[in-house]
Design a protein around this motif. Structure first.
Motif, short mmCIF file in Angstrom:
data_model
loop_
_atom_site.label_atom_id
_atom_site.label_comp_id
_atom_site.label_asym_id
_atom_site.label_seq_id
_atom_site.Cartn_x
_atom_site.Cartn_y
_atom_site.Cartn_z
N UNK A 1 0.83 -1.20 0.00
CA UNK A 1 0.00 0.00 0.00
C UNK A 1 0.87 1.25 0.00
N UNK A 2 1.93 1.27 0.81
CA UNK A 2 2.84 2.42 0.86
C UNK A 2 3.53 2.61 -0.48
N UNK A 3 3.94 1.51 -1.10
CA UNK A 3 4.58 1.58 -2.41
C UNK A 3 3.61 2.13 -3.45
N UNK A 4 2.37 1.67 -3.42
CA UNK A 4 1.35 2.14 -4.34
C UNK A 4 1.11 3.64 -4.16
N UNK A 5 1.02 4.08 -2.91
CA UNK A 5 0.80 5.51 -2.64
C UNK A 5 1.97 6.35 -3.16
N UNK A 6 3.20 5.84 -3.01
CA UNK A 6 4.38 6.55 -3.51
C UNK A 6 4.35 6.63 -5.04
N UNK A 7 3.96 5.55 -5.69
CA UNK A 7 3.87 5.54 -7.16
C UNK A 7 2.83 6.55 -7.62
N UNK A 8 1.67 6.58 -6.94
CA UNK A 8 0.63 7.56 -7.29
C UNK A 8 1.15 8.98 -7.13
N UNK A 9 1.86 9.23 -6.04
CA UNK A 9 2.40 10.56 -5.78
C UNK A 9 3.42 10.94 -6.85
N UNK A 10 4.32 10.01 -7.17
CA UNK A 10 5.33 10.28 -8.20
C UNK A 10 4.68 10.53 -9.55
N UNK A 11 3.67 9.77 -9.87
CA UNK A 11 2.97 9.93 -11.15
C UNK A 11 2.29 11.29 -11.21
N UNK A 12 1.67 11.67 -10.12
CA UNK A 12 0.99 12.98 -10.07
C UNK A 12 2.01 14.10 -10.25
N UNK A 13 3.15 13.99 -9.58
CA UNK A 13 4.20 14.99 -9.72
C UNK A 13 4.73 15.01 -11.15
N UNK A 14 4.88 13.83 -11.75
CA UNK A 14 5.34 13.74 -13.14
C UNK A 14 4.37 14.40 -14.10
N UNK A 15 3.08 14.20 -13.87
CA UNK A 15 2.07 14.84 -14.71
C UNK A 15 2.11 16.35 -14.55
#
Length: 70
Positions: free
Chosen positions: A35-49
């Protein structure tokens, strides 16, 4: 003799419960990590966008400046 079998059954059930609890604890820990890894991926993706959006806006500004110079 019957008391011995009852005692043996209680010990076996206790061991089964202990193993089940250990398994549940491990799975819960893995789930938390996932879950923590998924949240980090979502955050990174949002920042990338957001970065992509900023770059696109900057390119649009540059294009407008170049078009206005012509």
């Amino acid at each position: 003799m019957m008391e011995f079998f009852n005692f043996l059954i209680v010990i076996i059930l206790f061991l089964i419960i202990a193993q089940t609890l250990r398994f549940v604890r491990k799975q819960t820990f893995k789930l938390k990590e996932t879950q923590e890894s998924y949240e980090q991926i979502k955050k990174d993706r949002k920042e990338g966008l957001q970065v992509q959006r900023e770059i696109l806006n900057e390119l649009k500004r540059i294009r407008k400046r170049l078009d206005s110079k012509e």
